[in-house]
Enzyme design. Sequence first.
Site, PDB file in Angstrom:
ATOM      1  N   PRO A  20       0.819  -1.215   0.000  1.00 16.30           N
ATOM      2  CA  PRO A  20       0.000   0.000   0.000  1.00 16.30           C
ATOM      3  C   PRO A  20       0.848   1.259   0.000  1.00 16.30           C
ATOM      4  CG  PRO A  20      -0.048  -1.040   2.161  1.00 16.30           C
ATOM      5  CD  PRO A  20       0.653  -1.993   1.244  1.00 16.30           C
ATOM      6  N   ASP A  21       0.354   2.305  -0.659  1.00 18.74           N
ATOM      7  CA  ASP A  21       1.069   3.574  -0.626  1.00 18.74           C
ATOM      8  C   ASP A  21       0.722   4.320   0.657  1.00 18.74           C
ATOM      9  OD1 ASP A  21      -1.405   4.816  -0.954  1.00 18.74           O
ATOM     10  OD2 ASP A  21      -1.114   5.203  -3.084  1.00 18.74           O
ATOM     11  N   PHE A  22       1.211   5.547   0.775  1.00 25.23           N
ATOM     12  CA  PHE A  22       1.031   6.286   2.028  1.00 25.23           C
ATOM     13  C   PHE A  22      -0.184   7.208   2.006  1.00 25.23           C
ATOM     14  CE2 PHE A  22       5.246   4.735   2.446  1.00 25.23           C
ATOM     15  CZ  PHE A  22       5.554   4.727   3.795  1.00 25.23           C
ATOM     16  N   ARG A  23      -0.474   7.810   0.862  1.00 26.40           N
ATOM     17  CA  ARG A  23      -1.376   8.956   0.871  1.00 26.40           C
ATOM     18  C   ARG A  23      -2.730   8.765   0.199  1.00 26.40           C
ATOM     19  NH1 ARG A  23       3.750  10.611   0.854  1.00 26.40           N
ATOM     20  NH2 ARG A  23       4.315  12.195   2.384  1.00 26.40           N
ATOM     21  N   ASN A  68       1.219   7.121 -14.837  1.00 27.44           N
ATOM     22  CA  ASN A  68       0.607   7.336 -13.526  1.00 27.44           C
ATOM     23  C   ASN A  68      -0.902   7.216 -13.656  1.00 27.44           C
ATOM     24  OD1 ASN A  68       1.402   7.945 -10.810  1.00 27.44           O
ATOM     25  ND2 ASN A  68       0.465   9.961 -11.008  1.00 27.44           N
ATOM     26  N   ARG A  69      -1.577   7.077 -12.531  1.00 26.99           N
ATOM     27  CA  ARG A  69      -3.046   7.025 -12.554  1.00 26.99           C
ATOM     28  C   ARG A  69      -3.666   8.379 -12.916  1.00 26.99           C
ATOM     29  NH1 ARG A  69      -5.269   1.968 -12.892  1.00 26.99           N
ATOM     30  NH2 ARG A  69      -4.389   0.552 -11.331  1.00 26.99           N
ATOM     31  N   HIS A 103      14.453   8.657  -0.306  1.00 27.61           N
ATOM     32  CA  HIS A 103      13.910   8.688   1.046  1.00 27.61           C
ATOM     33  C   HIS A 103      14.467   7.548   1.894  1.00 27.61           C
ATOM     34  CE1 HIS A 103      10.246  11.006  -0.763  1.00 27.61           C
ATOM     35  NE2 HIS A 103      11.326  11.748  -0.654  1.00 27.61           N
ATOM     36  N   ASN A 121      10.798   5.155  -2.982  1.00 29.98           N
ATOM     37  CA  ASN A 121      10.345   3.980  -2.247  1.00 29.98           C
ATOM     38  C   ASN A 121      11.399   3.464  -1.272  1.00 29.98           C
ATOM     39  OD1 ASN A 121       8.021   4.172  -3.774  1.00 29.98           O
ATOM     40  ND2 ASN A 121       8.760   2.752  -5.336  1.00 29.98           N
ATOM     41  N   ILE A 122      10.920   2.867  -0.177  1.00 32.90           N
ATOM     42  CA  ILE A 122      11.799   2.349   0.863  1.00 32.90           C
ATOM     43  C   ILE A 122      11.855   0.819   0.844  1.00 32.90           C
ATOM     44  CG2 ILE A 122      11.424   4.346   2.356  1.00 32.90           C
ATOM     45  CD1 ILE A 122       9.428   2.687   3.966  1.00 32.90           C
ATOM     46  N   ASP A 123      11.185   0.200  -0.144  1.00 29.54           N
ATOM     47  CA  ASP A 123      10.977  -1.249  -0.136  1.00 29.54           C
ATOM     48  C   ASP A 123      12.133  -2.072  -0.702  1.00 29.54           C
ATOM     49  OD1 ASP A 123      10.657  -0.919  -2.952  1.00 29.54           O
ATOM     50  OD2 ASP A 123       8.501  -0.617  -2.704  1.00 29.54           O
TER      51      ASP A 123
END
Length: 336
Positions: A46-49, A239-240, A141, A122-124
């Site tokens: 899942p994203d953050f926002r 992008n969406r 990030h 991304n941090i993944d």
Amino acid sequence: MGSNQSVSREDSMEKIANILKDPKSKVLFFVGAGISATSDGEPLIPDFRSPGTGLFYNLAKLDLPTPESVFDIDFFSENPQPFYSLCKDLHPTLVKFPPTRFHYFMKLTNDHNQLIRIFSQNIDTLERATGLDSDKIIEAHGSFAEEFCIECDEKAQKEHFEKQLLADEIPKCEHCEGILKPGIVFYGEQLPDRFHECSDTDLTDDVDLCIFAGTSLNVYPFAGLASDVSDNTLRVLINRERAGDFMYNPRKSDILLLEDCDKIVDEIAELCGWKDELDKLVDQHKKERGQHAKTAKEMVEDMKKDKKLDNEIKESNSVIGDLVEDIGKLKIKNQE
């Protein structure tokens, strides 16, 4: 000037593919959570926002100062338990996420072209998981790739950190017993020096293609990179929805592909003649690590069940309650 809406979707895709089919082409990627949010149409991380489904939306259901507090360095220094409770469903050591088709498309771009760099929000660590050399990746990030002590700044031994993490403990520094934190950039911390160094050197006039994908382009300084792209370079947004500089300062040459990231690169790979290679990479990794994450709602539900987190919140509320009681007693004494 606005982006060129008169060019058909097919012509736009062909234009991108023609650049990528040239092995001398210089390419940059700028990516966000959207490239990890789904894999072959299925939810991944899942994203953050995003309203309703994003992590911050769901963290608002917890008794925290703000949803963002989980990633605030001052809050973490005082109370790391909420972060580590969430970490159980996010850390690559505990959850083996597979790279998406988009991640592997970037790997193929490196194999076939002169990929200069991937700038990722991304941090993944999924860019690394494709086998790309870390020199090609800027984790703007930070990421879960390394851990450091917030007291003495020493880098933690991976085995030492993972042993405590797997034991459901708050990882502590083996040198000073300070709290260990993954190398994620928290609120209140500076972006890595390498982000600034490479953003200054990589965005040159001879870059052929800059692809922005899966990002809202509203978090600075990362979002500012779109406006730094040379006028000689083709900018593409996958992008969406339209975002950032593509919305506020569009260029006539911009290409906007407002659809699912995996779907778009699948089509571009087909036009480049890379489709079989892409399928092979994705299928191989699915066999090795095919695991999808929980939704943000499920992650927060897990946090609610975490007894350690519950105790931390109760203790915090108890301290606040005692403080209010002491203030009340002081007011009564003053009145007397």
